[in-house]
Structure formats: structure tokens, C-alpha cells
Design an enzyme around this catalytic site. Sequence first.
Site, PDB file in Angstrom:
ATOM      1  N   CYS A  77     -12.627   2.318 -29.277  1.00 34.08           N
ATOM      2  CA  CYS A  77     -13.951   2.912 -29.474  1.00 34.08           C
ATOM      3  C   CYS A  77     -14.685   3.038 -28.148  1.00 34.08           C
ATOM      4  O   CYS A  77     -15.682   2.347 -27.901  1.00 34.08           O
ATOM      5  CB  CYS A  77     -14.739   2.081 -30.469  1.00 34.08           C
ATOM      6  N   GLU A  78     -14.176   3.854 -27.276  1.00 33.42           N
ATOM      7  CA  GLU A  78     -14.770   4.124 -25.961  1.00 33.42           C
ATOM      8  C   GLU A  78     -14.390   5.544 -25.573  1.00 33.42           C
ATOM      9  O   GLU A  78     -13.231   5.939 -25.743  1.00 33.42           O
ATOM     10  CB  GLU A  78     -14.162   3.211 -24.872  1.00 33.42           C
ATOM     11  N   ARG A  86      -5.052   2.499 -16.139  1.00 37.57           N
ATOM     12  CA  ARG A  86      -5.169   3.287 -14.914  1.00 37.57           C
ATOM     13  C   ARG A  86      -5.920   4.618 -15.090  1.00 37.57           C
ATOM     14  O   ARG A  86      -6.771   4.946 -14.256  1.00 37.57           O
ATOM     15  CB  ARG A  86      -3.794   3.524 -14.277  1.00 37.57           C
ATOM     16  N   GLY A 107       0.748  -1.244   0.000  1.00 36.52           N
ATOM     17  CA  GLY A 107       0.000   0.000   0.000  1.00 36.52           C
ATOM     18  C   GLY A 107       0.776   1.292   0.000  1.00 36.52           C
ATOM     19  O   GLY A 107       0.203   2.358  -0.229  1.00 36.52           O
ATOM     20  N   GLU A 161       3.904  -6.740   1.886  1.00 31.72           N
ATOM     21  CA  GLU A 161       3.509  -7.105   0.525  1.00 31.72           C
ATOM     22  C   GLU A 161       3.592  -5.892  -0.399  1.00 31.72           C
ATOM     23  O   GLU A 161       2.599  -5.489  -1.004  1.00 31.72           O
ATOM     24  CB  GLU A 161       2.074  -7.653   0.538  1.00 31.72           C
ATOM     25  N   PRO A 162       4.762  -5.272  -0.536  1.00 32.37           N
ATOM     26  CA  PRO A 162       4.845  -4.081  -1.375  1.00 32.37           C
ATOM     27  C   PRO A 162       4.779  -4.430  -2.860  1.00 32.37           C
ATOM     28  O   PRO A 162       5.385  -5.403  -3.298  1.00 32.37           O
ATOM     29  CB  PRO A 162       6.224  -3.508  -1.029  1.00 32.37           C
ATOM     30  N   GLY A 163       4.020  -3.656  -3.619  1.00 36.05           N
ATOM     31  CA  GLY A 163       3.950  -3.861  -5.064  1.00 36.05           C
ATOM     32  C   GLY A 163       4.382  -2.603  -5.794  1.00 36.05           C
ATOM     33  O   GLY A 163       5.483  -2.480  -6.320  1.00 36.05           O
TER      34      GLY A 163
HETATM   35  N1  LLP Z   1      -1.452  -6.949  -0.676  1.00 39.05           N
HETATM   36  C1  LLP Z   1      -2.756  -7.031  -0.985  1.00 39.05           C
HETATM   37  C2  LLP Z   1      -3.607  -7.949  -0.219  1.00 39.05           C
HETATM   38  C3  LLP Z   1      -3.279  -6.231  -2.015  1.00 39.05           C
HETATM   39  O1  LLP Z   1      -4.566  -6.298  -2.315  1.00 39.05           O
HETATM   40  C4  LLP Z   1      -2.430  -5.344  -2.722  1.00 39.05           C
HETATM   41  C5  LLP Z   1      -2.940  -4.527  -3.808  1.00 39.05           C
HETATM   42  C6  LLP Z   1      -1.062  -5.317  -2.373  1.00 39.05           C
HETATM   43  C7  LLP Z   1      -0.607  -6.116  -1.330  1.00 39.05           C
HETATM   44  C8  LLP Z   1      -0.076  -4.435  -3.064  1.00 39.05           C
HETATM   45  O2  LLP Z   1      -0.370  -3.097  -2.862  1.00 39.05           O
HETATM   46  P1  LLP Z   1       0.643  -1.964  -3.339  1.00 39.05           P
HETATM   47  O3  LLP Z   1       1.881  -2.057  -2.484  1.00 39.05           O
HETATM   48  O4  LLP Z   1       0.955  -2.199  -4.779  1.00 39.05           O
HETATM   49  O5  LLP Z   1      -0.116  -0.705  -3.127  1.00 39.05           O
HETATM   50  N2  LLP Z   1      -4.759  -1.396  -9.820  1.00 39.05           N
HETATM   51  C9  LLP Z   1      -4.698  -0.359  -8.820  1.00 39.05           C
HETATM   52  C10 LLP Z   1      -4.092  -0.856  -7.535  1.00 39.05           C
HETATM   53  C11 LLP Z   1      -4.795  -2.081  -6.982  1.00 39.05           C
HETATM   54  C12 LLP Z   1      -4.149  -2.624  -5.725  1.00 39.05           C
HETATM   55  C13 LLP Z   1      -4.710  -3.944  -5.380  1.00 39.05           C
HETATM   56  N3  LLP Z   1      -4.151  -4.568  -4.228  1.00 39.05           N
HETATM   57  C14 LLP Z   1      -3.928   0.838  -9.370  1.00 39.05           C
HETATM   58  O6  LLP Z   1      -3.464   0.784 -10.521  1.00 39.05           O
HETATM   59  O7  LLP Z   1      -3.790   1.860  -8.701  1.00 39.05           O
END
Ligand code: LLP
Length: 421
Positions: free
Chosen positions: A345-346, A313, A239, A274-276
Site C-alpha cells: 500500500c504505497e 532498488r 564501486g 571491496e567489490p560487492g
Molecule cells: N565498500 C564500502 C565502504 C561501501 O560503502 C560499499 C557500498 C562497497 C564497498 C561495495 O560497493 P559495490 O562494489 O557493491 O558498488 N544499495 C545500493 C548500493 C549501496 C552501496 C553501499 N556501499 C544499490 O542498490 O544500488
Amino acid sequence: MHHFEYKSGRLHCEGVDLNLIADTAGTPVYVYSTATLRRHARVIAAAFEGQNCLIAYSVKANGNLAVLKTLASEGCGADVVSGGEMRRAMTAGIPASKIVFSGVGKTRGEMALGLEIGIHQFNVESAAELEALSEVATFLGKTAPVALRVNPDVAAGGHPNISTGKAGDKFGVPWADAPALYERMKDLPGIKAVGVDVHIGSQIGELAPMRAAFEKTISLVKQLREAGHDLTRIDLGGGLGIPYKSDDSPAPPSDYAEMIREVTEGLGLEVILEPGRVIAGNAGVMVSEVLYHKPAPDRTFLIIDAGMNDLMRPALYQAHHDILPVNEPAAGTAETRYDIVGPICESTDKFAAERTMPEVAVGDRIAFMSSGAYGAVLSSQYNARPLVSEVLVDGDNYAIVRRRPRFEDMIELEQMPDWLI
Ligand code: LLP
């Protein structure tokens, strides 16, 4: 911080001119920087040094195998939300002992896969899922290490569509139900409660809501321990936000790590993260080519060869991406205002409205910055457009790490029924 900058008048990824990549791989194309991926993984690891911590990169942000392998070599584990992501992580060399499995709708087949390979943890989100996991584990003669994902009822997240920790959200078990579910786990065969899990949203720039959710969760851990549950882990989700604009200043990983150290101090818990986005977001750009200028009475549309199917996005979350010309504008180049749109086409196929930027010519390339997370993974073949390709750069080297499908690849899974042949 990232490794995309102008050199000799051309936007480069590390040592490679993005025009060269566009010439050889075609456009639209995602380009990822190995140096940025590694840097982000190391900054986070350094921030948590000395804490007992598993950094489980959230595969959903960018699950390209080459990206995963790069992060595996930095010691990252994986947070997965499907059997497919679990298999991707394994294929890229991430050991099962570093994989956590999240998500509200795990199938029994996916649970079986996780049990067979021996993943670190299942993050369970409902009583029904717990019963199903117990059945599958018992059938296989295994024990599932479980953390219950709790819903702390705390609002956070950069956009309503990416907030997950409020009581009305589908995620996690209601706060008040947690103690009874942990009691239930004591009697459930094939289940061992090992921790508590919480994740409240994505693109969170301020630490206060996170701290509130984490403190609440820690108080639950203490309460459960007092009730005789031997909990050794806390999973704090992902997050952490990233800068999408130059004046954005989300909390840095060092402050985030310090806050987590404070709230978990003295409890002897393994902390799972859980960083993404914070790892992959600024490590990638999407490069597209300008097809046409289309003047309208009150605006000029810049029509490009990327569509919302390639980068969702802006359409999904009204997200802002900085857009830079790949050819550095010469001093004195006029600024103009464009509505930047794709060929789909949107009406939602719009990347930016009234964006002020230097004039660009037909055939010029533009780069959508900060597209490394939730970019290519969300792409589709809508309008029968081939899936966008992906390139990984490392220093002066680059390689196509996902090729664009040919038309034959795109129709390969379809079959004519007998009566139409
Ligand atoms: N853990 C869980 C349980 C999650 O649901 C998520 C993201 C993460 C970790 C990773 O979160 P992060 O560190 O990346 O913020 N598609 C959207 C973001 C959706 C996030 C979904 N869950 C966007 O492009 O902003």
C-alpha cells in the site's frame, strides 16, 4: 556475463528451470547462480594476478551464508560494516585475517569483536571513532590495525543516493584533517596506522573519477610516508558498476585492475578491494508470479506477488531491472506496455512504468534480472509479508538457502505486555 538463459523455452539458472524453483520454493524468490558467482570472483582475481591484493567481498551486497561460503571457497575475504556481517563472514568460513571492517558508526561492542577475532583492518571514519577504538583496544590489550577512510571530494556513483565521496557526504574524514589524524595515531595506545582507505560510491561505470580519487589518495600516502608513517596498505573500496541494460558498458575488471596497477606501481603497497555488486549483481534474479491485470484508462497495471519490500532498488534509486518472462515468448507474441506494480500500500511500490514487454498471463512468472546485489539483503516484512526466500543453484542442483518464515516465526520476537493479557 551470467548463467541465466532460455533453454527449451524456459528461463533457466544454469541447468534448472526457474518454473521448477517457483513451484517448489514459491514466489517471490531470489535465485543465485554458483557458476556466475565463481566466474566473477575468478575474473577479478585473474585481473589482479601478480598484484599484492586482498579481494574483500562486500558482504552488504549479498550476505547469504551460502553465497559467502561459495565466495570463501574462491579465496575471497570480506568487507563488513557491522558485527552481524562480521559474524556472517566468520560463520561462512572467511578467516578473520581477510576481514576489513568499514562503516561510520561502529559500536564499542563491534570493535571489541573485531579485535578479539583479530581482523585484518579497521577502516576508521572519524577522530571520535579513533579515540573509541584506542580505548577498547587498550582495555583488551590489543593493537588495532587502522586505515583512515579519507573523503577525496570526488563525485561518482550511479545515483545521488549511492555517491559517498563528496565533501558533504557523511563518509570519511575531511581531506585536510587526515595528516593531523595520522600524527595523532602515533601517540594513541592500541592503534597502529597501516594504510589509507577510500571509497567514493557504487555503480560507477567510468574509471576517470576512480582514478582521480585513487591518485589523490596515493599522493596522501606518499606525503604521510615522508612524515614518517610506515604505511603498507591502500584500501580502494568497491564501486565498479555492472550492466543492468543490454547496452550498458561499464568499465571491465581488466581495465580497472590495469588502472590500479598503474596508480599503485612501485609503492610496495598491499591493495585491498571491496567489490560487492560486480560479484553478486548479475549472479541473481528475483522471480515473481503475475496475480492480475488491471486495466486503467491510460495504462494496464500488471500486479505481481513481489512488492517493494522484496526488491527495494526501483523505489529507492529509480533503478532499472530488465524483466523477462520465465516462459519464453513464442514467436509472434504481441508486445505490450505495463506498469508493473506490487501489492504494497504505497505508490512507490512500482517496479517499472510503461515497460514494453511481451504479454504475460495471470499465473506466469517473470524474472527481475541483475538482482543478486542489494536485493534480498534490503528486503523487509513490511505489510506483514514474509521475508522473501532465497535459492542457490549449482549446475543441475538447487537448494533453498533461506526459507520463507512462517507466520509464527514472524511474530516470535513480539510479546504482549502484562496489562493486555
Ligand atoms: N565498500 C564500502 C565502504 C561501501 O560503502 C560499499 C557500498 C562497497 C564497498 C561495495 O560497493 P559495490 O562494489 O557493491 O558498488 N544499495 C545500493 C548500493 C549501496 C552501496 C553501499 N556501499 C544499490 O542498490 O544500488
